[in-house]
Design an enzyme around this catalytic site. Structure first.
Site, mmCIF file in Angstrom:
data_model
loop_
_atom_site.group_PDB
_atom_site.id
_atom_site.type_symbol
_atom_site.label_atom_id
_atom_site.label_comp_id
_atom_site.label_asym_id
_atom_site.label_seq_id
_atom_site.Cartn_x
_atom_site.Cartn_y
_atom_site.Cartn_z
ATOM 1 N N LYS A 202 0.843 -1.204 0.000
ATOM 2 C CA LYS A 202 0.000 0.000 0.000
ATOM 3 C C LYS A 202 0.879 1.255 0.000
ATOM 4 C CE LYS A 202 -3.165 -3.069 0.135
ATOM 5 N NZ LYS A 202 -4.174 -3.455 1.096
HETATM 6 C C1 LIG Z 1 -5.146 -4.507 1.505
HETATM 7 C C2 LIG Z 1 -6.598 -4.395 1.476
HETATM 8 C C3 LIG Z 1 -7.405 -4.772 2.551
HETATM 9 C C4 LIG Z 1 -6.883 -5.484 3.752
HETATM 10 O O1 LIG Z 1 -5.791 -4.893 4.349
HETATM 11 P P1 LIG Z 1 -4.762 -5.781 5.214
HETATM 12 O O2 LIG Z 1 -3.919 -4.765 5.890
HETATM 13 O O3 LIG Z 1 -4.002 -6.623 4.234
HETATM 14 O O4 LIG Z 1 -5.549 -6.612 6.160
HETATM 15 C C5 LIG Z 1 -8.764 -4.539 2.452
HETATM 16 N N1 LIG Z 1 -9.310 -3.979 1.369
HETATM 17 C C6 LIG Z 1 -8.575 -3.622 0.303
HETATM 18 C C7 LIG Z 1 -9.241 -2.981 -0.872
HETATM 19 C C8 LIG Z 1 -7.203 -3.825 0.309
HETATM 20 O O5 LIG Z 1 -6.468 -3.511 -0.752
#
Ligand SMILES: *Cc1c(COP(=O)(O)O)cnc(C)c1O
Length: 412
Positions: A202
């Site tokens: 991210k």
């Molecule tokens: C990454 C992600 C999540 C979950 O996040 P984590 O930190 O991996 O638990 C949820 N929704 C979307 C759209 C994501 O890209």
């Protein structure tokens, strides 16, 4: 063929990765030398920095994005007998979080060219929920790839129907709702809660990490309690005065209360320190992603017959989490699997975001197979190309050239 022979010095390009510098490492090392590895001052400092970045009064950190979504559902009181509307093109966690509370999921369709749930998709999902006799309590707009959904249009309908709004902004940290980007995603003007993830792919990385933003002090308090076992330590909130206070009315130093059950979903100080350090570079990160995206746009123009970027939403400023393209695999007689393998041999990592969640065995078994043609059509054509901070313009050109060669070789 020659072009696919890799420069031995060339590195493999993943579809996404973190950018860590010496300042990040020093921030983590400083916490490791401090008295607190968790529940210390670095967590509050990160939450303050995040709230300021998002221009929102409250940001509650937690263990990961999935925990953030789950806390959001819990804070809203979702549970059995309720339903939540979730677009089918998202990571499974968006739907799972609501489902974990016992709520049922109604999957919404998306625009086939952007992957975003629009107003019409939301209205159609509402109608299907109503026909099935479900009580919709929440909707989860997903800001796919870093572009945001049309929040004002979605919010107008949700408010009318008394439906809570939770934005899944795991892709959109650093983006804006207006093209100028002056209203940050996460400022919660058109939603109750906005959720972020700090997974390494991210826009800001803490290893594992997440947060929920809100303008509502009651929701913020509940989120903070639920992330730490449901415990209350503020004396003015104690329900059992005879246990909480001595005969002089002074709060007992050991005392805490658990008015409702909670989880351990905390972010550690180690992660929070990394988050604060990373957050300071968010503007620079998004600018670099945006610059690389513009280079991709130009480099892909000659391939326009086969490869086009996903449709752009001109009403928002993308955070550029992903550089996703659409390829008419069926029309070109091209196997996506073969293309991905060929690109990998050329040092180019790709991924598909996402398999429609309504097609996952768990949800098919529970709800049968919904007809969501926009989601299917987006899924059939999407591919995410490498995009990360530290990638070079030459590497973007290498990706475009490798893609052109691989398609030339593999297409019928
Ligand atoms: C990454 C992600 C999540 C979950 O996040 P984590 O930190 O991996 O638990 C949820 N929704 C979307 C759209 C994501 O890209």
């Amino acid at each position: 063929m020659d072009g696919l022979m890799r420069d031995p010095a060339a590195r493999f390009l993943p579809y996404g990765r973190q950018a860590i510098d010496e300042a990040d490492i020093a921030a983590v090392a400083a916490v490791l030398r401090s008295p607190y590895l968790t529940t210390g001052p670095a967590v509050g400092a990160f939450e303050s920095a995040l709230a300021e970045t998002l221009d929102v009064p409250y940001a509650v950190s937690c263990a990961n994005g999935t925990a953030a979504l789950h806390l959001a559902c819990l804070a809203l009181g979702l549970g059995p007998g309720d339903a939540a509307i979730v677009p089918s093109i998202t990571f499974v966690a968006t739907a799972n979080a609501a489902r974990m509370t016992g709520a049922e999921i109604v999957f919404a369709d998306v625009d086939p060219d952007s992957g975003l749930m629009g107003r019409g998709d939301f209205v159609a999902a509402l109608a299907r929920a109503e026909a099935a006799g479900l009580r919709v309590r929440a909707v989860f707009p997903v800001h796919l790839a870093g572009q945001c959904c049309a929040m004002r249009e979605i919010a107008e309908i949700a408010r009318e129907c008394g439906i809570a709004i939770v934005e899944d902004a795991c892709h959109a940290l650093g983006g804006g709702y207006d093209p100028g980007g002056t209203v940050p995603v996460g400022s919660c003007h058109e939603s109750d809660l906005t959720v972020f993830s700090f997974h390494p792919v991210k826009n800001v990385a803490t290893g594992e990490g997440g947060a929920v933003a809100t303008r509502d002090p009651a929701l913020a308090g509940r989120l903070a309690r639920l992330r730490s076992h449901g415990l209350v330590r503020e004396p003015d909130l104690f329900q059992r005065a005879e246990m909480g206070f001595d005969p002089n009315g002074v709060a007992n130093p050991w005392y805490y209360e658990m008015p409702e059950i909670g989880w351990n979903y905390r972010l550690s100080d180690i992660q929070a320190a990394l988050g604060t350090s990373q957050l300071g570079k968010l503007g620079q990160f998004v600018a670099e992603r945006s610059r690389l995206a513009a280079l991709y746009d130009a480099a892909l123009v000659p391939l326009a017959g086969a490869v086009v970027p996903i449709a752009r939403n001109a009403t928002c400023r993308s955070a550029w989490h992903l550089y996703a393209v659409l390829i008419d695999f069926a029309g070109l007689g091209l196997s996506r699997a073969a293309l991905m393998r060929r690109l990998r041999e050329g040092g180019v990592g790709t991924q598909v975001h996402y398999i429609p969640v309504h097609r996952q065995p768990y949800y098919r078994e529970r709800y049968g197979s919904a007809e969501l043609p926009g989601a299917d059509r987006y899924y059939a054509r999407t591919l995410s190309l490498p995009l990360f901070v530290g990638m070079t313009g030459r590497e973007v050109e290498h990706v475009a050239a490798t893609l052109a060669e691989a398609i030339g070789e593999l297409a019928e």
